[in-house]
Design a protein around this motif. Structure first.
Motif, PDB file in Angstrom:
ATOM      1  N   GLY A 126      50.814  40.439  37.876  1.00  0.00           N
ATOM      2  CA  GLY A 126      49.426  40.483  38.305  1.00  0.00           C
ATOM      3  C   GLY A 126      48.570  39.674  37.352  1.00  0.00           C
ATOM      4  O   GLY A 126      48.908  39.531  36.169  1.00  0.00           O
ATOM      5  N   GLU A 127      47.466  39.132  37.873  1.00  0.00           N
ATOM      6  CA  GLU A 127      46.577  38.294  37.058  1.00  0.00           C
ATOM      7  C   GLU A 127      45.120  38.514  37.460  1.00  0.00           C
ATOM      8  O   GLU A 127      44.825  38.822  38.615  1.00  0.00           O
ATOM      9  N   VAL A 128      44.249  38.350  36.486  1.00  0.00           N
ATOM     10  CA  VAL A 128      42.807  38.298  36.726  1.00  0.00           C
ATOM     11  C   VAL A 128      42.339  36.944  36.214  1.00  0.00           C
ATOM     12  O   VAL A 128      42.522  36.627  35.033  1.00  0.00           O
ATOM     13  N   LEU A 129      41.763  36.124  37.112  1.00  0.00           N
ATOM     14  CA  LEU A 129      41.433  34.733  36.805  1.00  0.00           C
ATOM     15  C   LEU A 129      39.949  34.455  37.032  1.00  0.00           C
ATOM     16  O   LEU A 129      39.344  34.997  37.956  1.00  0.00           O
ATOM     17  N   PHE A 130      39.392  33.570  36.205  1.00  0.00           N
ATOM     18  CA  PHE A 130      38.002  33.135  36.333  1.00  0.00           C
ATOM     19  C   PHE A 130      37.967  31.620  36.222  1.00  0.00           C
ATOM     20  O   PHE A 130      38.820  31.026  35.579  1.00  0.00           O
ATOM     21  N   GLY A 131      36.959  31.008  36.837  1.00  0.00           N
ATOM     22  CA  GLY A 131      36.867  29.559  36.712  1.00  0.00           C
ATOM     23  C   GLY A 131      35.848  28.945  37.630  1.00  0.00           C
ATOM     24  O   GLY A 131      34.791  29.514  37.895  1.00  0.00           O
ATOM     25  N   TRP A 132      36.210  27.769  38.175  1.00  0.00           N
ATOM     26  CA  TRP A 132      35.287  26.918  38.920  1.00  0.00           C
ATOM     27  C   TRP A 132      35.899  26.562  40.263  1.00  0.00           C
ATOM     28  O   TRP A 132      37.104  26.356  40.383  1.00  0.00           O
ATOM     29  N   ILE A 138      30.552  18.905  47.058  1.00  0.00           N
ATOM     30  CA  ILE A 138      29.115  19.042  46.782  1.00  0.00           C
ATOM     31  C   ILE A 138      28.802  20.379  46.123  1.00  0.00           C
ATOM     32  O   ILE A 138      28.188  20.433  45.069  1.00  0.00           O
ATOM     33  N   ASP A 139      29.207  21.469  46.774  1.00  0.00           N
ATOM     34  CA  ASP A 139      28.823  22.806  46.339  1.00  0.00           C
ATOM     35  C   ASP A 139      29.733  23.304  45.228  1.00  0.00           C
ATOM     36  O   ASP A 139      30.957  23.269  45.354  1.00  0.00           O
ATOM     37  N   ASN A 140      29.134  23.778  44.146  1.00  0.00           N
ATOM     38  CA  ASN A 140      29.873  24.308  43.012  1.00  0.00           C
ATOM     39  C   ASN A 140      29.704  25.816  42.934  1.00  0.00           C
ATOM     40  O   ASN A 140      28.620  26.351  43.183  1.00  0.00           O
ATOM     41  N   PHE A 141      30.792  26.489  42.557  1.00  0.00           N
ATOM     42  CA  PHE A 141      30.809  27.940  42.478  1.00  0.00           C
ATOM     43  C   PHE A 141      31.443  28.395  41.173  1.00  0.00           C
ATOM     44  O   PHE A 141      32.353  27.746  40.655  1.00  0.00           O
ATOM     45  N   PHE A 142      30.981  29.537  40.672  1.00  0.00           N
ATOM     46  CA  PHE A 142      31.745  30.304  39.691  1.00  0.00           C
ATOM     47  C   PHE A 142      32.734  31.121  40.520  1.00  0.00           C
ATOM     48  O   PHE A 142      32.354  31.730  41.517  1.00  0.00           O
ATOM     49  N   ALA A 143      33.995  31.126  40.140  1.00  0.00           N
ATOM     50  CA  ALA A 143      35.013  31.782  40.963  1.00  0.00           C
ATOM     51  C   ALA A 143      35.771  32.819  40.156  1.00  0.00           C
ATOM     52  O   ALA A 143      35.998  32.643  38.958  1.00  0.00           O
TER      53      ALA A 143
END
Length: 196
Positions: A126-132, A138-143
């Motif tokens: 299992g993993e917990v991931l953060f990023g872009w 065009i559209d940018n998100f925090f993911a």
């Protein structure tokens, strides 16, 4: 002569690290992914977008690398870094459709825990991931994503990933609407031997 001495010094310096991290494992993987992003805003309103239900459905590929070194009970803890590219012939944001009309890129990193019995051929993780995440260039998100999967060890250094499932969210920046994400992927993993 000096070069041989330098090699001996480096080997002696690395020996404690090898001893400390005897349970460590490094893995490199490649995947084929299917992703569904819901709640996508139509930018061509009032015209109907390609997917009127506000859902992007895309297929793609990616890869990553993980490093695990900390044994904690039955789990081996570490980190994972990955990148993925998705494409589709339809977009939930625009009327247009056609060859690769939609593209989504993402780069994620986070913590990983795997569970494997001695000489076992199944390794759940299992993993917990953060990023872009970027969609339509065009559209940018925090993911963020929470993923879990199963690696089936075919050889001492190779496994098949069947499957990995994930849920998460793309959090819009600069007024871009956020959307929920679900994904499924399969792949191949090459890893170092794990000593337990």
């Amino acid at each position: 002569m000096k070069l041989k001495f330098l090699h001996l010094v480096l080997a002696a310096a690395a020996l404690p690290l090898v001893t400390v991290h005897a349970n460590a494992q490094v893995g490199v993987y490649g995947t084929i992914n299917v992703e569904r992003a819901a709640g996508v805003a139509c930018k061509d309103a009032p015209l109907p977008c390609s997917y009127n239900d506000g859902v992007d459905r895309a297929i793609g590929g990616g890869g990553g690398v993980y490093y695990q070194w900390k044994q904690m009970g039955p789990a081996l803890l570490g980190v994972d870094v990955r990148g993925d590219i998705y494409k589709s012939n339809k977009s939930a944001s625009y009327v247009q459709s056609g060859q690769n009309a939609f593209r989504m890129d993402e780069a994620l990193g986070g913590v990983r825990a795997s569970f494997s019995a001695d000489k076992g051929f199944l390794t759940p993780y299992g993993e917990v991931l953060f990023g872009w995440n970027r969609r339509d260039r065009i559209d940018n998100f925090f993911a963020y994503r929470v993923v879990g999967g199963l690696d089936i060890n075919l050889l001492p250094i190779m496994a098949v990933r069947i499957p990995e499932v994930g849920i998460g969210q793309n959090i819009g920046m600069g007024g871009v609407k956020s959307n929920s994400v679900e994904s499924v992927s399969v792949g191949i993993v090459f890893h170092t031997l794990r000593n337990r």
